[in-house]
Design a protein around this motif. Sequence first.
Motif, PDB file in Angstrom:
ATOM      1  N   PHE A  10       0.840  -1.205   0.000  1.00  0.00           N
ATOM      2  CA  PHE A  10       0.000   0.000   0.000  1.00  0.00           C
ATOM      3  C   PHE A  10       0.873   1.252   0.000  1.00  0.00           C
ATOM      4  N   TRP A  11       1.899   1.268   0.845  1.00  0.00           N
ATOM      5  CA  TRP A  11       2.790   2.431   0.934  1.00  0.00           C
ATOM      6  C   TRP A  11       3.474   2.671  -0.403  1.00  0.00           C
ATOM      7  N   ALA A  12       4.021   1.607  -1.008  1.00  0.00           N
ATOM      8  CA  ALA A  12       4.742   1.745  -2.268  1.00  0.00           C
ATOM      9  C   ALA A  12       3.801   2.201  -3.380  1.00  0.00           C
ATOM     10  N   ALA A  13       2.581   1.661  -3.406  1.00  0.00           N
ATOM     11  CA  ALA A  13       1.626   2.055  -4.441  1.00  0.00           C
ATOM     12  C   ALA A  13       1.221   3.521  -4.284  1.00  0.00           C
ATOM     13  N   CYS A  14       1.037   3.969  -3.036  1.00  0.00           N
ATOM     14  CA  CYS A  14       0.718   5.386  -2.800  1.00  0.00           C
ATOM     15  C   CYS A  14       1.831   6.284  -3.324  1.00  0.00           C
ATOM     16  N   ARG A  15       3.094   5.918  -3.008  1.00  0.00           N
ATOM     17  CA  ARG A  15       4.211   6.735  -3.480  1.00  0.00           C
ATOM     18  C   ARG A  15       4.275   6.733  -5.009  1.00  0.00           C
ATOM     19  N   ALA A  16       3.978   5.580  -5.619  1.00  0.00           N
ATOM     20  CA  ALA A  16       4.025   5.496  -7.081  1.00  0.00           C
ATOM     21  C   ALA A  16       2.980   6.416  -7.710  1.00  0.00           C
ATOM     22  N   TYR A  17       1.762   6.389  -7.189  1.00  0.00           N
ATOM     23  CA  TYR A  17       0.713   7.251  -7.746  1.00  0.00           C
ATOM     24  C   TYR A  17       1.009   8.721  -7.486  1.00  0.00           C
ATOM     25  N   GLU A  18       1.548   9.031  -6.304  1.00  0.00           N
ATOM     26  CA  GLU A  18       1.880  10.427  -6.008  1.00  0.00           C
ATOM     27  C   GLU A  18       2.946  10.963  -6.947  1.00  0.00           C
ATOM     28  N   ASN A  19       3.824  10.084  -7.434  1.00  0.00           N
ATOM     29  CA  ASN A  19       4.915  10.507  -8.305  1.00  0.00           C
ATOM     30  C   ASN A  19       4.607  10.286  -9.782  1.00  0.00           C
ATOM     31  N   GLY A  20       3.329   9.973 -10.073  1.00  0.00           N
ATOM     32  CA  GLY A  20       2.914   9.873 -11.462  1.00  0.00           C
ATOM     33  C   GLY A  20       3.321   8.613 -12.184  1.00  0.00           C
TER      34      GLY A  20
ATOM     35  N   LEU B 287       4.615  -3.911  -9.339  1.00  0.00           N
ATOM     36  CA  LEU B 287       4.243  -3.989  -7.919  1.00  0.00           C
ATOM     37  C   LEU B 287       3.389  -5.219  -7.648  1.00  0.00           C
ATOM     38  N   LEU B 288       2.475  -5.510  -8.557  1.00  0.00           N
ATOM     39  CA  LEU B 288       1.636  -6.695  -8.396  1.00  0.00           C
ATOM     40  C   LEU B 288       2.477  -7.967  -8.404  1.00  0.00           C
ATOM     41  N   GLU B 289       3.422  -8.046  -9.340  1.00  0.00           N
ATOM     42  CA  GLU B 289       4.291  -9.238  -9.416  1.00  0.00           C
ATOM     43  C   GLU B 289       5.149  -9.356  -8.154  1.00  0.00           C
ATOM     44  N   ALA B 290       5.628  -8.222  -7.639  1.00  0.00           N
ATOM     45  CA  ALA B 290       6.427  -8.256  -6.411  1.00  0.00           C
ATOM     46  C   ALA B 290       5.590  -8.748  -5.241  1.00  0.00           C
ATOM     47  N   ALA B 291       4.343  -8.285  -5.156  1.00  0.00           N
ATOM     48  CA  ALA B 291       3.462  -8.709  -4.071  1.00  0.00           C
ATOM     49  C   ALA B 291       3.176 -10.205  -4.143  1.00  0.00           C
ATOM     50  N   LEU B 292       2.926 -10.694  -5.359  1.00  0.00           N
ATOM     51  CA  LEU B 292       2.679 -12.135  -5.521  1.00  0.00           C
ATOM     52  C   LEU B 292       3.911 -12.941  -5.130  1.00  0.00           C
ATOM     53  N   HIS B 293       5.089 -12.393  -5.433  1.00  0.00           N
ATOM     54  CA  HIS B 293       6.339 -13.080  -5.085  1.00  0.00           C
ATOM     55  C   HIS B 293       6.494 -13.224  -3.572  1.00  0.00           C
ATOM     56  N   THR B 294       5.988 -12.253  -2.813  1.00  0.00           N
ATOM     57  CA  THR B 294       6.104 -12.333  -1.341  1.00  0.00           C
ATOM     58  C   THR B 294       5.056 -13.262  -0.734  1.00  0.00           C
ATOM     59  N   GLY B 295       4.088 -13.698  -1.545  1.00  0.00           N
ATOM     60  CA  GLY B 295       3.086 -14.628  -1.031  1.00  0.00           C
ATOM     61  C   GLY B 295       1.693 -14.057  -0.900  1.00  0.00           C
ATOM     62  N   LEU B 296       1.499 -12.781  -1.287  1.00  0.00           N
ATOM     63  CA  LEU B 296       0.159 -12.202  -1.219  1.00  0.00           C
ATOM     64  C   LEU B 296      -0.734 -12.813  -2.290  1.00  0.00           C
ATOM     65  N   ASP B 297      -1.996 -12.975  -1.963  1.00  0.00           N
ATOM     66  CA  ASP B 297      -2.995 -13.426  -2.922  1.00  0.00           C
ATOM     67  C   ASP B 297      -3.229 -12.329  -3.963  1.00  0.00           C
ATOM     68  N   GLU B 298      -3.419 -12.718  -5.230  1.00  0.00           N
ATOM     69  CA  GLU B 298      -3.553 -11.721  -6.299  1.00  0.00           C
ATOM     70  C   GLU B 298      -4.745 -10.801  -6.068  1.00  0.00           C
ATOM     71  N   ARG B 299      -5.870 -11.363  -5.634  1.00  0.00           N
ATOM     72  CA  ARG B 299      -7.052 -10.532  -5.409  1.00  0.00           C
ATOM     73  C   ARG B 299      -6.789  -9.516  -4.303  1.00  0.00           C
ATOM     74  N   GLU B 300      -6.136  -9.958  -3.231  1.00  0.00           N
ATOM     75  CA  GLU B 300      -5.823  -9.056  -2.125  1.00  0.00           C
ATOM     76  C   GLU B 300      -4.847  -7.977  -2.575  1.00  0.00           C
ATOM     77  N   ALA B 301      -3.841  -8.364  -3.357  1.00  0.00           N
ATOM     78  CA  ALA B 301      -2.848  -7.399  -3.825  1.00  0.00           C
ATOM     79  C   ALA B 301      -3.493  -6.345  -4.729  1.00  0.00           C
ATOM     80  N   ARG B 302      -4.359  -6.788  -5.646  1.00  0.00           N
ATOM     81  CA  ARG B 302      -5.021  -5.833  -6.539  1.00  0.00           C
ATOM     82  C   ARG B 302      -5.909  -4.874  -5.743  1.00  0.00           C
TER      83      ARG B 302
END
Length: 288
Positions: free
Chosen positions: A240-250, A259-274
């Motif tokens: 969430f923090w990284a996505a906020c910074r990404a959107y704030e910086n355009g 970011l989605l692929e990184a989240a899946l790599h850490t073990g997050l469920d795709e639906r939860e990550a999205r």
Amino acid sequence: MATTDRQATTLALAHALSAVERGLAVIPLSRTKLPAVRSPHRDAPGPAPCHGQCGRFGHGVYDASTDPARIRALFAAAPWATGYGIACGLPPYHLIGVDLDTKSGTDSSAALRELALRHLFTIPETVVVLTPSGGRHLWLTGPPDVVVPNSAGRLAPGIDIRGAGGYLVGPGSRTDHGAYATAPGTAHLPPAACPPALLRLLLPPPRTAHPAAPAAGGHGRGLVQFVLSAHEGQRNTRLFWAACRAYENGIGPALLTPLLEAALHTGLDEREARATIASAARMTGHRP
């Protein structure tokens, strides 16, 4: 004095393990209320961005865990600990601490009541911890896909908020100023859900996006790496923090897939990550 300190450490560990049984992630604290395990990078030149990736203890709230064996090891590494901190923003409770201070010379309880009247919310029955200075800590829970930041006096004078990346001093801790204790009649309560109207007040206003920057730049890679290095219990918050910074910086749209692929790599469920990335987009004033 040494015997008294050992007794205080033993008692603090016992209270910390009880908190762990409730699903709360904890760290040992010193009498100054600071993390008791010293940083392994304290003698390194310049700032140390490591948040535990090195595998050693001493990274403050990033050491927080619900593993009893790890907690015992943390206390063994800091035999001077006399208290424990409860990490906020982590599952299963996603704890939010409302710290009603008395040292500012203002009536923080009255300020909270005024806010409740003005914004039409009621503080539910929940865990209340009494501080040595006469203040109170209210324990509330937040939604799993919303990151509440720490703040001091932003909500109202004398009211501090402990959110993601912060911690609350746990009941049973002893400090230089006295002991923390659960208010009578609240120890058995689960942390109550934060009223939606109060939650909106705790979140920062949407920021205006900066001019677009190429996603392949160092900042984008750094955000992806920040997500990749998340430990269990930090994955949603970091995403969430990284996505906020990404959107704030355009660069939010360009970094969506990395970011989605990184989240899946850490073990997050795709639906939860999205869902988490979509929440970050909405929080920063963008369309998911």
